[in-house]
Design an enzyme around this catalytic site. Structure first.
Site, PDB file in Angstrom:
ATOM      1  N   ASN A  95      14.883  -4.655 -19.125  1.00 23.77           N
ATOM      2  CA  ASN A  95      15.380  -4.918 -18.009  1.00 23.77           C
ATOM      3  C   ASN A  95      14.323  -4.937 -16.778  1.00 23.77           C
ATOM      4  O   ASN A  95      13.362  -4.179 -16.622  1.00 23.77           O
ATOM      5  CB  ASN A  95      16.123  -3.504 -17.233  1.00 23.77           C
ATOM      6  CG  ASN A  95      16.693  -3.611 -15.962  1.00 23.77           C
ATOM      7  OD1 ASN A  95      16.694  -4.618 -15.223  1.00 23.77           O
ATOM      8  ND2 ASN A  95      17.081  -2.437 -15.476  1.00 23.77           N
ATOM      9  N   TRP A  96      14.087  -6.478 -16.524  1.00 19.95           N
ATOM     10  CA  TRP A  96      12.799  -6.847 -15.723  1.00 19.95           C
ATOM     11  C   TRP A  96      13.214  -6.239 -14.257  1.00 19.95           C
ATOM     12  O   TRP A  96      12.300  -6.590 -13.534  1.00 19.95           O
ATOM     13  CB  TRP A  96      12.434  -8.428 -15.790  1.00 19.95           C
ATOM     14  CG  TRP A  96      12.405  -8.690 -17.203  1.00 19.95           C
ATOM     15  CD1 TRP A  96      12.173  -7.887 -18.193  1.00 19.95           C
ATOM     16  CD2 TRP A  96      12.092  -9.955 -17.570  1.00 19.95           C
ATOM     17  NE1 TRP A  96      11.719  -8.625 -19.313  1.00 19.95           N
ATOM     18  CE2 TRP A  96      11.665 -10.098 -19.160  1.00 19.95           C
ATOM     19  CE3 TRP A  96      12.014 -11.544 -17.028  1.00 19.95           C
ATOM     20  CZ2 TRP A  96      11.325 -11.274 -19.685  1.00 19.95           C
ATOM     21  CZ3 TRP A  96      11.809 -12.460 -17.714  1.00 19.95           C
ATOM     22  CH2 TRP A  96      11.504 -12.476 -19.201  1.00 19.95           C
ATOM     23  N   LYS A  97      14.162  -5.892 -13.728  1.00 18.06           N
ATOM     24  CA  LYS A  97      14.490  -5.558 -12.248  1.00 18.06           C
ATOM     25  C   LYS A  97      14.149  -6.479 -11.252  1.00 18.06           C
ATOM     26  O   LYS A  97      14.234  -7.681 -11.852  1.00 18.06           O
ATOM     27  CB  LYS A  97      13.811  -4.145 -12.003  1.00 18.06           C
ATOM     28  CG  LYS A  97      14.329  -3.013 -13.318  1.00 18.06           C
ATOM     29  CD  LYS A  97      13.949  -1.554 -12.927  1.00 18.06           C
ATOM     30  CE  LYS A  97      13.977  -0.760 -13.949  1.00 18.06           C
ATOM     31  NZ  LYS A  97      13.865   0.584 -13.664  1.00 18.06           N
TER      32      LYS A  97
ATOM     33  N   HIS B  80      23.909   0.280 -13.736  1.00 18.58           N
ATOM     34  CA  HIS B  80      22.525   0.910 -13.752  1.00 18.58           C
ATOM     35  C   HIS B  80      22.471   1.798 -12.481  1.00 18.58           C
ATOM     36  O   HIS B  80      22.958   1.808 -11.512  1.00 18.58           O
ATOM     37  CB  HIS B  80      21.372  -0.113 -13.534  1.00 18.58           C
ATOM     38  CG  HIS B  80      20.180   0.272 -13.998  1.00 18.58           C
ATOM     39  ND1 HIS B  80      19.353   0.891 -12.969  1.00 18.58           N
ATOM     40  CD2 HIS B  80      19.093   0.052 -14.942  1.00 18.58           C
ATOM     41  CE1 HIS B  80      18.055   1.496 -13.563  1.00 18.58           C
ATOM     42  NE2 HIS B  80      18.077   0.732 -14.682  1.00 18.58           N
TER      43      HIS B  80
ATOM     44  N   GLU C 246      20.036   2.412 -10.513  1.00 21.46           N
ATOM     45  CA  GLU C 246      19.643   1.971  -9.164  1.00 21.46           C
ATOM     46  C   GLU C 246      20.867   1.310  -8.448  1.00 21.46           C
ATOM     47  O   GLU C 246      20.756   1.403  -7.297  1.00 21.46           O
ATOM     48  CB  GLU C 246      18.651   0.915  -9.428  1.00 21.46           C
ATOM     49  CG  GLU C 246      17.368   1.864  -9.983  1.00 21.46           C
ATOM     50  CD  GLU C 246      16.167   0.977 -10.951  1.00 21.46           C
ATOM     51  OE1 GLU C 246      16.485   0.035 -11.032  1.00 21.46           O
ATOM     52  OE2 GLU C 246      15.574   1.850 -11.520  1.00 21.46           O
TER      53      GLU C 246
ATOM     54  N   GLU D  13      20.880   6.444 -19.917  1.00 23.84           N
ATOM     55  CA  GLU D  13      19.453   6.635 -19.138  1.00 23.84           C
ATOM     56  C   GLU D  13      19.580   7.875 -18.128  1.00 23.84           C
ATOM     57  O   GLU D  13      20.121   7.746 -16.982  1.00 23.84           O
ATOM     58  CB  GLU D  13      19.450   5.223 -18.320  1.00 23.84           C
ATOM     59  CG  GLU D  13      19.635   4.109 -19.141  1.00 23.84           C
ATOM     60  CD  GLU D  13      18.743   2.762 -18.523  1.00 23.84           C
ATOM     61  OE1 GLU D  13      17.609   2.325 -19.167  1.00 23.84           O
ATOM     62  OE2 GLU D  13      19.165   2.569 -17.296  1.00 23.84           O
TER      63      GLU D  13
ATOM     64  N   GLY E 184      11.499   5.273 -15.036  1.00 23.50           N
ATOM     65  CA  GLY E 184      10.221   5.137 -14.426  1.00 23.50           C
ATOM     66  C   GLY E 184       9.681   6.070 -13.946  1.00 23.50           C
ATOM     67  O   GLY E 184       8.663   5.945 -13.118  1.00 23.50           O
TER      68      GLY E 184
ATOM     69  N   SER F  33      11.662   5.409 -19.641  1.00 25.02           N
ATOM     70  CA  SER F  33      10.391   5.458 -20.008  1.00 25.02           C
ATOM     71  C   SER F  33      10.150   5.302 -21.452  1.00 25.02           C
ATOM     72  O   SER F  33       9.097   5.965 -22.157  1.00 25.02           O
ATOM     73  CB  SER F  33       9.823   6.944 -19.371  1.00 25.02           C
ATOM     74  OG  SER F  33       9.936   7.017 -18.110  1.00 25.02           O
TER      75      SER F  33
ATOM     76  N   GLY G 287      12.528  -0.589 -19.217  1.00 26.37           N
ATOM     77  CA  GLY G 287      11.973  -1.195 -17.963  1.00 26.37           C
ATOM     78  C   GLY G 287      10.734  -1.564 -17.896  1.00 26.37           C
ATOM     79  O   GLY G 287      10.273  -2.534 -18.101  1.00 26.37           O
ATOM     80  N   GLY G 288       9.884  -0.661 -17.221  1.00 27.68           N
ATOM     81  CA  GLY G 288       8.459  -0.783 -17.133  1.00 27.68           C
ATOM     82  C   GLY G 288       7.800  -1.629 -18.251  1.00 27.68           C
ATOM     83  O   GLY G 288       6.999  -2.722 -18.067  1.00 27.68           O
TER      84      GLY G 288
END
Ligand code: PEP
Length: 266
Positions: A10-12, A104, A106, A176, A182, A222, A243-244
């Site tokens: 997920n490149w957000k 998600h 967010e 998640e 994150g 994470s 993600g990251g």
């Protein structure tokens, strides 16, 4: 039942077009030497404005690009119309997507997405021939209050409401825990596996044992190259939403490599 693992990035809201292209090429270069059977299902979710450039690089020439599926990070449930700023499933399909991430945390937190909206999106995605990656998860407060399982079960029941067993079987869920996203804090693998097994039971309660056996349920929060092998060794964890660590080809490729060591060939 053996379920093919999924590693999804997920490149957000990151990466300009040239950076998205470079990252995609770095993954493509790594996967080109492996067969589809050896690899997990690999999915990357760029921002809308990079879908086109990524699709162009994901050509079908045998260079490896066709071993990476493209996801969008959101969609609207209507096909077209007066919904300023929104993008429909048909448009995402046209842009080369085969998956759409929905729900998600967010988007639930910053854009007030409700379970009802997520359910409408899931229906539209499946009706349009794409696959939803439905996210769920608890806050730290909910975990500490002991309501993790009831909260997640209610998110899952709402998201899957009105879907057929076949539609549920081909969907993907990502568990998640919000406190792990994150933050660098990974959920203990046994606990993630316990929650995911609970999600599978919940899926069974609203569909069939066959659909619950088929649906792929990922862990997200994470995930790093050093955590994935243990996570993938668990009975119910079918992959990861990353993600990251998906923003650099080296770390994403290492996650793919470590997944292949413990859980592929399906
Ligand atoms: C995510 O946003 O879906 C996610 C899991 O992020 P991270 O891997 O950075 O925790």
């Amino acid at each position: 039942m053996s379920r093919k693992p999924i590693i999804a990035g997920n490149w957000k809201m990151n990466l300009l077009k040239s950076q998205a292209k470079e990252l995609f090429e770095g993954i493509k270069d790594y996967v080109k030497d492996y067969s589809a059977k050896e690899l997990p299902t690999i999915v990357v979710a760029p921002v809308f404005t990079s879908l086109d450039v990524v699709e162009t690089v994901a050509c079908n020439c045998g260079c490896g690009g066709n071993k990476i599926s493209i996801a969008a990070q959101n969609c609207h449930w209507e096909n077209s119309g007066a919904y300023t700023g929104e993008v429909s499933v048909e448009m995402l399909k046209d842009a080369g997507c085969s998956y759409v991430i929905i729900g998600h945390s967010e988007r639930r937190q910053y854009f007030s997405e409700t379970d009802e909206m997520i359910n409408k999106k899931a229906k539209a995605i499946l009706a349009g021939g794409l696959i939803p990656i439905i996210c769920c998860g608890e806050t730290l407060e909910q975990r500490e209050a002991g309501v993790t399982d009831s909260h997640i079960a209610s998110q899952i029941k709402a998201a899957l409401s009105g879907l057929s067993n076949d539609e549920i079987a081909k969907s993907v869920i990502a568990y998640e825990p919000i406190w792990a996203i994150g933050t660098g804090k990974t959920c203990d693998a046994d606990e993630a596996n316990r929650v995911i097994a609970m999600i599978r039971k919940t899926v069974e309660s609203v569909s069939s044992s066959q659909a619950a056996d088929s649906i792929r349920i990922l862990y997200g929060g994470s995930v790093k190259p050093g955590t994935i092998a243990e996570q993938m060794s668990k009975s119910d964890i079918d992959g990861a939403l990353v993600g990251g660590a998906s923003l650099k080809a080296d770390s994403f490729n290492e996650i793919i490599a470590n997944t292949m060591k413990v859980a592929c060939n399906v």
